[in-house]
Scaffold this motif. Structure first.
Motif, PDB file in Angstrom:
ATOM      1  N   VAL A 163       1.029  -1.003  -0.082  1.00 30.14           N
ATOM      2  CA  VAL A 163      -0.236  -0.284   0.028  1.00 30.14           C
ATOM      3  C   VAL A 163       0.988   1.054  -0.020  1.00 30.14           C
ATOM      4  CG1 VAL A 163      -1.777   1.540   1.135  1.00 30.14           C
ATOM      5  CG2 VAL A 163      -2.088  -1.351   1.220  1.00 30.14           C
ATOM      6  N   GLY A 164       1.790   1.576   0.820  1.00 28.61           N
ATOM      7  CA  GLY A 164       2.880   2.726   1.118  1.00 28.61           C
ATOM      8  C   GLY A 164       3.265   2.333  -0.527  1.00 28.61           C
ATOM      9  N   GLY A 165       3.876   1.515  -1.296  1.00 30.16           N
ATOM     10  CA  GLY A 165       4.512   1.242  -2.437  1.00 30.16           C
ATOM     11  C   GLY A 165       3.258   2.070  -3.789  1.00 30.16           C
ATOM     12  N   GLY A 166       2.315   1.473  -3.064  1.00 34.20           N
ATOM     13  CA  GLY A 166       1.549   1.863  -4.298  1.00 34.20           C
ATOM     14  C   GLY A 166       1.145   3.494  -3.959  1.00 34.20           C
ATOM     15  N   ARG A 167       1.163   4.089  -3.046  1.00 38.16           N
ATOM     16  CA  ARG A 167       0.817   5.657  -2.876  1.00 38.16           C
ATOM     17  C   ARG A 167       2.495   6.318  -2.958  1.00 38.16           C
ATOM     18  NH1 ARG A 167       1.303   4.601   2.694  1.00 38.16           N
ATOM     19  NH2 ARG A 167      -0.647   4.578   3.507  1.00 38.16           N
ATOM     20  N   LEU A 168       3.801   5.434  -3.012  1.00 38.42           N
ATOM     21  CA  LEU A 168       4.949   7.007  -2.934  1.00 38.42           C
ATOM     22  C   LEU A 168       4.647   6.613  -4.502  1.00 38.42           C
ATOM     23  CD1 LEU A 168       7.172   6.692  -1.288  1.00 38.42           C
ATOM     24  CD2 LEU A 168       8.575   4.828  -2.296  1.00 38.42           C
ATOM     25  N   ALA A 169       4.154   5.984  -5.315  1.00 36.37           N
ATOM     26  CA  ALA A 169       4.821   5.802  -6.706  1.00 36.37           C
ATOM     27  C   ALA A 169       4.023   6.957  -7.530  1.00 36.37           C
ATOM     28  CB  ALA A 169       3.941   4.761  -7.419  1.00 36.37           C
ATOM     29  N   THR A 170       2.454   7.238  -6.795  1.00 34.82           N
ATOM     30  CA  THR A 170       1.527   7.610  -7.330  1.00 34.82           C
ATOM     31  C   THR A 170       2.125   9.179  -7.271  1.00 34.82           C
ATOM     32  OG1 THR A 170       0.120   5.736  -7.298  1.00 34.82           O
ATOM     33  CG2 THR A 170      -1.146   8.087  -8.071  1.00 34.82           C
ATOM     34  N   GLU A 171       2.337   9.659  -5.594  1.00 34.82           N
ATOM     35  CA  GLU A 171       3.008  10.351  -5.545  1.00 34.82           C
ATOM     36  C   GLU A 171       3.545  11.404  -6.350  1.00 34.82           C
ATOM     37  OE1 GLU A 171       1.411  10.413  -0.827  1.00 34.82           O
ATOM     38  OE2 GLU A 171       3.493  10.361  -1.071  1.00 34.82           O
ATOM     39  N   HIS A 172       4.589  10.090  -6.085  1.00 40.00           N
ATOM     40  CA  HIS A 172       5.699  10.471  -7.144  1.00 40.00           C
ATOM     41  C   HIS A 172       5.515  11.131  -8.945  1.00 40.00           C
ATOM     42  CE1 HIS A 172       9.664  11.728  -9.072  1.00 40.00           C
ATOM     43  NE2 HIS A 172       9.361  10.512 -10.102  1.00 40.00           N
ATOM     44  N   ARG A 191      -3.461 -10.231  -4.243  1.00 37.21           N
ATOM     45  CA  ARG A 191      -3.229  -9.217  -2.845  1.00 37.21           C
ATOM     46  C   ARG A 191      -2.590  -8.140  -3.220  1.00 37.21           C
ATOM     47  NH1 ARG A 191       0.521  -7.459   0.262  1.00 37.21           N
ATOM     48  NH2 ARG A 191       2.440  -9.199   0.073  1.00 37.21           N
ATOM     49  N   GLN A 192      -1.278  -8.481  -3.233  1.00 32.53           N
ATOM     50  CA  GLN A 192       0.132  -7.453  -4.149  1.00 32.53           C
ATOM     51  C   GLN A 192      -0.678  -6.551  -4.362  1.00 32.53           C
ATOM     52  OE1 GLN A 192       0.597 -10.586  -4.014  1.00 32.53           O
ATOM     53  NE2 GLN A 192       2.292 -11.053  -3.528  1.00 32.53           N
ATOM     54  N   ASN A 193      -0.939  -7.083  -6.518  1.00 30.69           N
ATOM     55  CA  ASN A 193      -1.452  -5.885  -6.693  1.00 30.69           C
ATOM     56  C   ASN A 193      -2.734  -4.939  -6.585  1.00 30.69           C
ATOM     57  OD1 ASN A 193      -0.478  -6.268  -8.488  1.00 30.69           O
ATOM     58  ND2 ASN A 193      -1.421  -8.269  -9.384  1.00 30.69           N
ATOM     59  N   ALA A 194      -3.181  -5.712  -5.851  1.00 38.17           N
ATOM     60  CA  ALA A 194      -4.708  -4.962  -4.967  1.00 38.17           C
ATOM     61  C   ALA A 194      -3.682  -3.775  -4.062  1.00 38.17           C
ATOM     62  CB  ALA A 194      -5.800  -5.496  -3.959  1.00 38.17           C
ATOM     63  N   ASP A 195      -3.382  -3.901  -3.012  1.00 42.92           N
ATOM     64  CA  ASP A 195      -2.617  -3.119  -2.365  1.00 42.92           C
ATOM     65  C   ASP A 195      -1.877  -2.068  -2.360  1.00 42.92           C
ATOM     66  OD1 ASP A 195      -3.605  -4.847  -0.263  1.00 42.92           O
ATOM     67  OD2 ASP A 195      -1.503  -5.424   0.279  1.00 42.92           O
ATOM     68  N   ARG A 196      -0.694  -2.502  -4.201  1.00 40.49           N
ATOM     69  CA  ARG A 196      -0.446  -1.731  -4.928  1.00 40.49           C
ATOM     70  C   ARG A 196      -1.528  -0.248  -5.300  1.00 40.49           C
ATOM     71  NH1 ARG A 196       3.041  -5.841  -7.286  1.00 40.49           N
ATOM     72  NH2 ARG A 196       4.663  -6.411  -5.130  1.00 40.49           N
ATOM     73  N   LEU A 197      -2.783  -1.171  -5.343  1.00 40.75           N
ATOM     74  CA  LEU A 197      -3.825   0.015  -6.264  1.00 40.75           C
ATOM     75  C   LEU A 197      -4.468   0.901  -4.927  1.00 40.75           C
ATOM     76  CD1 LEU A 197      -5.828   1.160  -8.790  1.00 40.75           C
ATOM     77  CD2 LEU A 197      -6.849  -1.053  -8.261  1.00 40.75           C
ATOM     78  N   ALA A 198      -4.703   0.244  -3.419  1.00 39.71           N
ATOM     79  CA  ALA A 198      -5.240   1.164  -2.766  1.00 39.71           C
ATOM     80  C   ALA A 198      -4.288   2.106  -2.035  1.00 39.71           C
ATOM     81  CB  ALA A 198      -5.394   0.176  -1.482  1.00 39.71           C
ATOM     82  N   GLY A 199      -2.925   1.956  -2.452  1.00 39.71           N
ATOM     83  CA  GLY A 199      -2.053   3.332  -2.505  1.00 39.71           C
ATOM     84  C   GLY A 199      -1.996   4.095  -3.293  1.00 39.71           C
ATOM     85  N   CYS A 200      -1.925   3.908  -5.195  1.00 42.76           N
ATOM     86  CA  CYS A 200      -2.237   4.526  -5.290  1.00 42.76           C
ATOM     87  C   CYS A 200      -3.819   5.075  -4.985  1.00 42.76           C
ATOM     88  CB  CYS A 200      -2.502   3.937  -6.550  1.00 42.76           C
ATOM     89  SG  CYS A 200      -2.874   5.313  -8.690  1.00 42.76           S
ATOM     90  N   ARG A 201      -4.558   4.314  -5.453  1.00 40.95           N
ATOM     91  CA  ARG A 201      -5.499   5.031  -4.837  1.00 40.95           C
ATOM     92  C   ARG A 201      -5.898   6.674  -3.182  1.00 40.95           C
ATOM     93  NH1 ARG A 201     -10.691   3.172  -7.618  1.00 40.95           N
ATOM     94  NH2 ARG A 201     -10.753   0.723  -8.025  1.00 40.95           N
ATOM     95  N   GLU A 202      -5.018   5.844  -2.617  1.00 47.90           N
ATOM     96  CA  GLU A 202      -4.942   6.736  -1.613  1.00 47.90           C
ATOM     97  C   GLU A 202      -4.240   8.068  -1.738  1.00 47.90           C
ATOM     98  OE1 GLU A 202      -3.394   5.109   1.572  1.00 47.90           O
ATOM     99  OE2 GLU A 202      -4.736   3.616   2.622  1.00 47.90           O
ATOM    100  N   ALA A 203      -3.005   8.110  -2.560  1.00 44.22           N
ATOM    101  CA  ALA A 203      -2.589   9.200  -3.048  1.00 44.22           C
ATOM    102  C   ALA A 203      -3.390  10.413  -3.925  1.00 44.22           C
ATOM    103  CB  ALA A 203      -0.902   8.673  -3.870  1.00 44.22           C
ATOM    104  N   VAL A 204      -3.879   9.578  -4.902  1.00 42.69           N
ATOM    105  CA  VAL A 204      -4.924  10.566  -6.175  1.00 42.69           C
ATOM    106  C   VAL A 204      -5.936  11.324  -5.002  1.00 42.69           C
ATOM    107  CG1 VAL A 204      -6.305  10.703  -7.525  1.00 42.69           C
ATOM    108  CG2 VAL A 204      -4.552   9.141  -8.235  1.00 42.69           C
ATOM    109  N   ALA A 205      -6.413  10.157  -4.251  1.00 44.33           N
ATOM    110  CA  ALA A 205      -7.740  11.059  -3.360  1.00 44.33           C
ATOM    111  C   ALA A 205      -7.179  11.951  -2.826  1.00 44.33           C
ATOM    112  CB  ALA A 205      -8.180  10.049  -2.328  1.00 44.33           C
ATOM    113  N   ALA A 206      -6.225  11.404  -2.017  1.00 46.28           N
ATOM    114  CA  ALA A 206      -5.465  13.143  -0.810  1.00 46.28           C
ATOM    115  C   ALA A 206      -4.819  14.229  -1.891  1.00 46.28           C
ATOM    116  CB  ALA A 206      -4.401  12.920  -0.693  1.00 46.28           C
ATOM    117  N   ALA A 207      -4.794  13.919  -3.030  1.00 50.09           N
ATOM    118  CA  ALA A 207      -3.826  15.077  -4.193  1.00 50.09           C
ATOM    119  C   ALA A 207      -5.335  15.929  -4.338  1.00 50.09           C
ATOM    120  CB  ALA A 207      -2.987  14.585  -5.212  1.00 50.09           C
ATOM    121  N   GLY A 208      -6.241  15.231  -5.404  1.00 46.54           N
ATOM    122  CA  GLY A 208      -7.183  16.635  -5.229  1.00 46.54           C
ATOM    123  C   GLY A 208      -6.229  17.127  -7.053  1.00 46.54           C
ATOM    124  N   GLY A 209      -7.884  17.140  -7.214  1.00 44.69           N
ATOM    125  CA  GLY A 209      -7.317  17.695  -9.202  1.00 44.69           C
ATOM    126  C   GLY A 209      -6.398  16.992 -10.092  1.00 44.69           C
ATOM    127  N   ALA A 210      -6.410  15.181  -9.958  1.00 42.17           N
ATOM    128  CA  ALA A 210      -6.141  13.946 -10.086  1.00 42.17           C
ATOM    129  C   ALA A 210      -7.370  13.282 -10.285  1.00 42.17           C
ATOM    130  CB  ALA A 210      -4.409  13.553  -9.904  1.00 42.17           C
TER     131      ALA A 210
END
Length: 337
Positions: A163-172, A191-210
């Motif tokens: 989850v952290g890895g997906g968030r890290l990639a997307t925040e970048h 599980r690994q793919n689902a968690d990476r997507l979950a982190g990606c979703r978190e980053a997009v939701a937190a950013a706004g405008g993406a």
């Protein structure tokens, strides 16, 4: 309960010992109804055929089983090497099975490990369902989960914070100005793919405008990336993504190949971040930014946990979590590393 043998299976199934033997060794000689009763009795009693005569009760085999998700992914080759290095130092050999993303293949590998009386098992579960691992554990076979966490705390485990890895990639990607983000990877039942997507979703939701578009593939590897790249290249420039997070390096590399072949610029038109930081990542035509997994250390840690469990079956469950690290390269505007 004492040792369960072929006679106990025969008695529960209401058949002869020779019928049980035929089900195990010559199933074509047994009728469907009788075979079904025998298999049900085997499952109920937890009977395991003891194939090698030398592996008598109470005698260690000197072998551990290792069922991994997919050896076509470079990450798992390094994981296996790490586990083998530790096992060799302990005088153990490793029997490897490639599940190739299949629950049925994984089940066959686990059954084979049990039949050959391996001392313990390292396994990367294909899905969240750990029932097969629980059956092994209940029959006295130590199990360590590898590249998977156990939320219930029943098994020793070694995993990466995906989850952290997906968030890290997307925040970048968002930090470098990309707003139309695509996630490419799958199957999402893994599980690994689902968690990476979950982190990606978190980053997009937190950013706004993406915005985020999810493209789930039906497998892992270059083909999925190439097909997605062809799809992106055919889109109008204003509609195509300007940033892609791929759930593995192989998907990212396939994507890159298609986009470059179509004349698109990386990262000018599309920035790409992969996952694993395999040896290929730094050596692609445009060096690939990637989330690094410490594959060697993860394999070593998993084997060490299993050896500790073999030495002390009653010790407290241990879970080792590794943190992801983003390696920035030219595919997302960073320097070559």
């Amino acid at each position: 309960m004492g040792t369960v043998g072929i006679r106990e299976v025969a008695a529960l199934a209401g058949v002869s010992v020779s019928t049980v033997s035929n089900v195990l060794n010559r199933p074509e000689r047994v009728g469907a109804a009788s075979a079904a009763r025998v298999r049900a009795a085997i499952e109920t009693l937890g009977y395991v055929p003891n194939l090698p005569a030398r592996q008598l009760r109470g005698v260690r085999s000197g072998t551990i089983g290792m069922a991994v998700f997919n050896t076509a992914i470079p990450f798992f080759n390094q994981v296996i090497f790490g586990a083998e290095t530790v096992a060799e130092r302990a005088g153990l050999s490793v029997m490897v099975g490639n599940s190739y993303e299949s629950v049925a293949r994984q089940a066959r590998h686990l059954a084979n490990f049990e039949q050959y009386r391996v001392d313990g098992v390292l396994v990367t579960p294909v899905t969240h369902d750990l029932s097969a691992m629980h059956r092994l554990h209940q029959r006295g076979v130590p199990v360590v989960l590898l590249d998977a966490r156990d939320d219930a705390g029943d098994f020793d485990s070694v995993w990466l914070d995906d989850v952290g890895g997906g968030r890290l990639a997307t925040e970048h990607l968002i930090a470098i100005g990309r707003t139309r983000i695509w996630f490419v990877g799958g199957p999402l039942g893994v599980r690994q793919n689902a968690d990476r997507l979950a982190g990606c979703r978190e980053a997009v939701a937190a950013a706004g405008g993406a915005t985020l578009t999810v493209r789930e593939g039906d497998g892992v590897g270059l083909r999925v990336g190439r097909e997605t790249g062809d799809r992106i290249a055919a889109m109008p420039a204003g509609e195509r993504p300007d940033g892609v997070f791929a759930a593995s390096d192989m998907e990212a590399i396939g994507l890159m190949q298609s986009l470059l072949r179509a004349g698109l610029r990386i990262p000018g038109d599309v920035a790409i971040v992969g996952y694993d930081d395999s040896d290929f990542a730094a050596n692609t035509s445009v060096p690939l930014s990637s989330v690094r997994q410490p594959a060697l250390a993860m394999g070593q840690s998993a084997a060490e946990l299993l050896i500790e469990r073999l030495a002390n079956a009653d010790s407290a469950v241990k879970q080792i979590a590794f943190d992801p690290e983003l390696i920035e390269r030219e595919s997302s505007g960073g320097g070559s590393v």
